[in-house]
Design a protein around this motif. Structure first.
Motif, PDB file in Angstrom:
ATOM      1  N   GLU A 116     -33.792  16.378 -15.317  1.00 63.88           N
ATOM      2  CA  GLU A 116     -33.838  15.656 -16.594  1.00 63.88           C
ATOM      3  C   GLU A 116     -33.087  16.428 -17.672  1.00 63.88           C
ATOM      4  OE1 GLU A 116     -37.825  14.863 -17.844  1.00 63.88           O
ATOM      5  OE2 GLU A 116     -38.210  13.480 -16.194  1.00 63.88           O
ATOM      6  N   TYR A 119     -29.392  16.131 -17.107  1.00 67.56           N
ATOM      7  CA  TYR A 119     -28.943  14.786 -17.472  1.00 67.56           C
ATOM      8  C   TYR A 119     -28.833  14.658 -18.987  1.00 67.56           C
ATOM      9  CZ  TYR A 119     -28.898   9.735 -18.005  1.00 67.56           C
ATOM     10  OH  TYR A 119     -28.571   8.452 -18.360  1.00 67.56           O
ATOM     11  N   GLU A 120     -29.862  15.111 -19.712  1.00 65.55           N
ATOM     12  CA  GLU A 120     -29.838  15.041 -21.179  1.00 65.55           C
ATOM     13  C   GLU A 120     -28.704  15.890 -21.737  1.00 65.55           C
ATOM     14  OE1 GLU A 120     -33.746  16.160 -22.439  1.00 65.55           O
ATOM     15  OE2 GLU A 120     -34.656  14.330 -21.650  1.00 65.55           O
ATOM     16  N   LYS A 122     -25.913  16.562 -20.271  1.00 63.17           N
ATOM     17  CA  LYS A 122     -24.676  15.832 -20.000  1.00 63.17           C
ATOM     18  C   LYS A 122     -24.503  14.685 -21.001  1.00 63.17           C
ATOM     19  CE  LYS A 122     -22.153  13.990 -16.093  1.00 63.17           C
ATOM     20  NZ  LYS A 122     -22.218  13.682 -14.658  1.00 63.17           N
ATOM     21  N   MET A 123     -25.578  13.980 -21.315  1.00 66.67           N
ATOM     22  CA  MET A 123     -25.515  12.881 -22.278  1.00 66.67           C
ATOM     23  C   MET A 123     -25.124  13.396 -23.667  1.00 66.67           C
ATOM     24  SD  MET A 123     -26.035   9.948 -20.967  1.00 66.67           S
ATOM     25  CE  MET A 123     -25.289  10.311 -19.401  1.00 66.67           C
ATOM     26  N   ARG A 124     -25.699  14.533 -24.071  1.00 67.84           N
ATOM     27  CA  ARG A 124     -25.323  15.115 -25.370  1.00 67.84           C
ATOM     28  C   ARG A 124     -23.843  15.485 -25.389  1.00 67.84           C
ATOM     29  NH1 ARG A 124     -30.640  17.450 -25.233  1.00 67.84           N
ATOM     30  NH2 ARG A 124     -29.879  19.249 -24.095  1.00 67.84           N
ATOM     31  N   GLU A 125     -23.394  16.044 -24.274  1.00 64.70           N
ATOM     32  CA  GLU A 125     -21.991  16.425 -24.187  1.00 64.70           C
ATOM     33  C   GLU A 125     -21.092  15.190 -24.251  1.00 64.70           C
ATOM     34  OE1 GLU A 125     -19.257  18.431 -20.771  1.00 64.70           O
ATOM     35  OE2 GLU A 125     -21.174  19.414 -21.170  1.00 64.70           O
ATOM     36  N   LEU A 126     -21.474  14.140 -23.540  1.00 73.14           N
ATOM     37  CA  LEU A 126     -20.692  12.910 -23.588  1.00 73.14           C
ATOM     38  C   LEU A 126     -20.684  12.304 -24.985  1.00 73.14           C
ATOM     39  CD1 LEU A 126     -21.657  11.164 -20.224  1.00 73.14           C
ATOM     40  CD2 LEU A 126     -19.429  12.107 -20.865  1.00 73.14           C
ATOM     41  N   LYS A 127     -21.830  12.360 -25.649  1.00 80.37           N
ATOM     42  CA  LYS A 127     -21.903  11.834 -27.014  1.00 80.37           C
ATOM     43  C   LYS A 127     -20.968  12.614 -27.933  1.00 80.37           C
ATOM     44  CE  LYS A 127     -25.164  10.892 -30.717  1.00 80.37           C
ATOM     45  NZ  LYS A 127     -26.529  11.075 -31.196  1.00 80.37           N
ATOM     46  N   ASN A 130     -17.488  11.639 -27.132  1.00 82.57           N
ATOM     47  CA  ASN A 130     -17.207  10.308 -27.674  1.00 82.57           C
ATOM     48  C   ASN A 130     -16.945  10.372 -29.170  1.00 82.57           C
ATOM     49  OD1 ASN A 130     -17.323   8.901 -25.310  1.00 82.57           O
ATOM     50  ND2 ASN A 130     -19.490   8.360 -25.508  1.00 82.57           N
TER      51      ASN A 130
END
Length: 160
Positions: A116, A119-120, A122-127, A130
């Protein structure tokens, strides 16, 4: 930011308890083996006594019979001790299996929380990527608009 498992102390305590229980099980196994060794030694004594009885004077048969009876009684006591030691060993092995299950549950929970976290992360990095991408896009768009306005002004200026 590295992964920090909030139940790490509990996991370490459970691992320590499991290791302590493993030592208890090993001691029980050694006790069973020790008793089995005593049984084997007693059986050898019985066999040796029988051989010696055949070679001895018939007047000594009574003493040999008493000694054999004592050895058989000792063998029965050792068998009882062995059965008790095996019961204790089985009980301790059950406790060890319970401890292992407790450790496995926390390790699986830790692995799940780590997944988890990754995953979080990675999501922060993608955000972030972006946001950087959209900022660059808007900067390019402004530059293009600025260049268009500049071109239009130059066109107007040439026409005048």
């Amino acid at each position: 930011m590295p992964f920090n498992y909030r139940l790490q102390k509990f996991l370490e305590i459970r691992i320590r308890k499991k290791e302590e229980q493993l030592e208890v099980v090993q001691k029980c196994q050694k006790e069973v083996m020790r008793i089995e060794g005593l049984i084997a030694q007693n059986n050898k004594n019985i066999q040796d006594t029988r051989i010696n009885m055949r070679k001895s004077d018939p007047r000594m048969y009574d003493g040999f019979d008493k000694f054999l009876k004592h050895l058989y009684e000792e063998g029965e006591k050792l068998e009882q001790q062995k059965l008790e030691a095996i019961k204790v060993l089985r009980r301790e092995e059950e406790i060890l299996m319970q401890r292992e299950r407790e450790v496995d549950v926390l390790e699986k929970h830790k692995e799940h929380k780590k997944e988890e976290f990754l995953y979080e992360e990675k999501m922060r990095e993608l955000k972030t990527l972006n946001e950087i991408g959209s900022q660059k896009h808007f900067m390019r768009k402004r530059e293009q608009e600025y260049e268009q306005e500049l071109d239009e002004l130059l066109e107007r200026h040439k026409q005048e």
